[in-house]
Design a protein around this motif. Structure first.
Motif, short mmCIF file in Angstrom:
data_model
loop_
_atom_site.label_atom_id
_atom_site.label_comp_id
_atom_site.label_asym_id
_atom_site.label_seq_id
_atom_site.Cartn_x
_atom_site.Cartn_y
_atom_site.Cartn_z
N ILE A 1 28.88 44.74 35.77
CA ILE A 1 27.69 45.55 36.32
C ILE A 1 27.93 47.10 36.36
CG2 ILE A 1 27.65 44.02 38.08
CD1 ILE A 1 28.50 45.29 40.24
N LYS A 2 26.34 47.48 36.47
CA LYS A 2 26.36 49.11 36.06
C LYS A 2 25.26 49.49 37.65
CE LYS A 2 25.53 52.55 33.01
NZ LYS A 2 24.63 53.11 31.51
N TYR A 3 25.84 50.19 38.10
CA TYR A 3 25.69 50.64 39.73
C TYR A 3 24.33 52.26 38.77
CZ TYR A 3 28.74 48.81 42.58
OH TYR A 3 29.59 47.39 43.54
N LYS A 4 23.73 52.18 39.79
CA LYS A 4 22.34 53.50 39.52
C LYS A 4 23.16 55.22 39.45
CE LYS A 4 18.08 54.26 41.01
NZ LYS A 4 16.68 54.23 42.71
N ASP A 5 24.51 54.77 39.90
CA ASP A 5 25.22 56.29 39.63
C ASP A 5 25.95 56.31 38.39
OD1 ASP A 5 27.02 54.75 40.17
OD2 ASP A 5 27.85 55.96 42.20
N GLY A 6 25.78 54.96 37.48
CA GLY A 6 26.03 54.91 36.11
C GLY A 6 27.62 54.68 36.75
N GLU A 7 28.35 54.22 37.83
CA GLU A 7 30.16 53.43 37.49
C GLU A 7 29.17 51.79 37.00
OE1 GLU A 7 32.80 52.15 40.97
OE2 GLU A 7 31.67 53.64 41.54
N LEU A 8 31.15 51.85 36.52
CA LEU A 8 30.59 49.88 36.00
C LEU A 8 31.83 49.54 36.99
CD1 LEU A 8 30.77 50.95 31.98
CD2 LEU A 8 29.00 50.04 33.26
N ALA A 9 31.38 48.49 36.85
CA ALA A 9 32.44 47.58 38.03
C ALA A 9 32.36 46.11 37.38
CB ALA A 9 32.18 48.15 39.00
N TYR A 10 33.84 45.30 37.66
CA TYR A 10 33.45 44.49 37.13
C TYR A 10 33.38 43.47 38.87
CZ TYR A 10 35.40 44.06 31.92
OH TYR A 10 35.15 44.45 30.91
N ILE A 11 33.03 42.19 39.23
CA ILE A 11 32.89 41.28 40.03
C ILE A 11 32.70 39.42 39.10
CG2 ILE A 11 31.24 43.05 41.42
CD1 ILE A 11 29.18 40.97 40.78
N LEU A 12 32.96 38.99 40.25
CA LEU A 12 33.24 37.04 39.76
C LEU A 12 31.63 37.04 39.63
CD1 LEU A 12 35.41 35.98 42.22
CD2 LEU A 12 35.74 36.54 40.50
N ALA A 13 30.99 36.54 38.53
CA ALA A 13 29.96 35.75 38.27
C ALA A 13 29.77 34.50 39.43
CB ALA A 13 29.66 36.05 37.15
N PRO A 14 28.58 34.40 40.09
CA PRO A 14 28.19 33.74 40.43
C PRO A 14 27.72 32.32 39.62
CG PRO A 14 26.65 35.13 41.53
CD PRO A 14 27.75 35.54 40.23
#
Length: 278
Positions: free
Chosen positions: A94-107
């Protein structure tokens, strides 16, 4: 994701059933969100084998997954869904509005381009995270915290979920996949939806070598050993061991109770064995 069967042109493909991953990202992970992962082969810090039948397998990189979801009220867009060799479920970049990337568990039912957000008052849709106190009763959730701020620990593997049954004196009542009903504090975070890849349980390996690729070495049955090597060993012809199943060191297995954590028993309302805790 659907299941994929193969035309049996080799013996290993005759019974093979795998997950069809054509909708996942084809390339590698985001390098900044990965760490090196060392294989210990079932050995502890003294070099002694504490878990048998581990070792070998393909080299992996660990994907750093955000289990806490504490970046509140900043929407994020799902860039892609990825395979993670370290877990049974899929992960989402996922890419936040401020540009940060992160991984989350996909539902389940989360697609590329969808928007997810975490906060106190957000929509109840797959991928959104909020405190249990902000959720309506009856919601299907996963990645549930057991302590506030500790990160999700409950319902993280493929296809799992917990059902929000109700509230009681500052606690939420959750029914887990094991049928256990447990109390969790209302200020613990949880993510809406069930974990992706529910067909994982329907996979058929097809050959022993595929398990070796995963780092699972062949295991030897106790009844195939000699009496000096295992309590089940020995006897004329094939036997069932002549006693209830035990480990090589004589400890009961297959059904024996192993739970010793009495400190958290008070949070279990109904055990998975159907007993109500007093």
């Amino acid at each position: 994701m659907a299941l994929k069967q193969f035309r049996p042109v080799t013996p290993g493909q005759r019974q093979l059933v795998l997950i069809d991953r054509h909708g996942l990202h084809k390339g590698g992970p985001v390098k900044g969100l990965t760490e090196g992962k060392h294989s210990f082969g079932g050995r502890n810090n003294a070099g002694r084998i504490t878990v048998r039948w581990r070792g070998g397998g393909h080299k992996r990189r660990y994907r750093v997954v955000d289990f806490k979801r504490r970046k509140f009220d900043i929407p994020a867009t799902v860039e892609r869904l990825e395979y993670d060799p370290n877990r049974t479920s899929f992960i989402a970049l996922i890419k936040y509005k401020d540009g940060e990337l992160a991984y989350i568990l996909a539902p389940q039912r989360l697609s590329v381009g969808d928007s997810v957000i975490s906060g106190d008052r957000v929509d109840v849709k797959p991928g959104n995270a909020m405190k249990l106190g902000s959720m309506p009763v009856g919601t299907i959730v996963h990645n549930v915290e057991m302590k506030p701020g500790h990160g999700g620990q409950i319902a993280r593997s493929a296809g799992t979920y917990a059902q929000y049954l109700g509230r009681d004196a500052g606690y939420a009542l959750l029914r887990l996949n094991s049928t256990e009903v447990r109390r969790v504090r209302l200020d613990c975070m949880a993510t809406v939806g069930a974990v992706s890849n529910p067909d994982h349980m329907n996979e058929v390996i097809g050959k022993a070598g595929r398990n070796v690729w995963k780092g699972k070495r062949p295991s030897v049955r106790g009844t195939a050993m000699n009496p000096i090597d295992h309590p089940h060993g020995g006897g004329e012809g094939r036997t069932k061991g002549g006693r209830h199943p035990v480990t090589p060191w004589g400890k009961p297995t297959k059904g024996a109770k192993t739970r010793k954590n009495k400190r958290t028993t008070k949070f279990i309302v109904r055990s998975r064995r159907g007993k109500t805790q007093g």
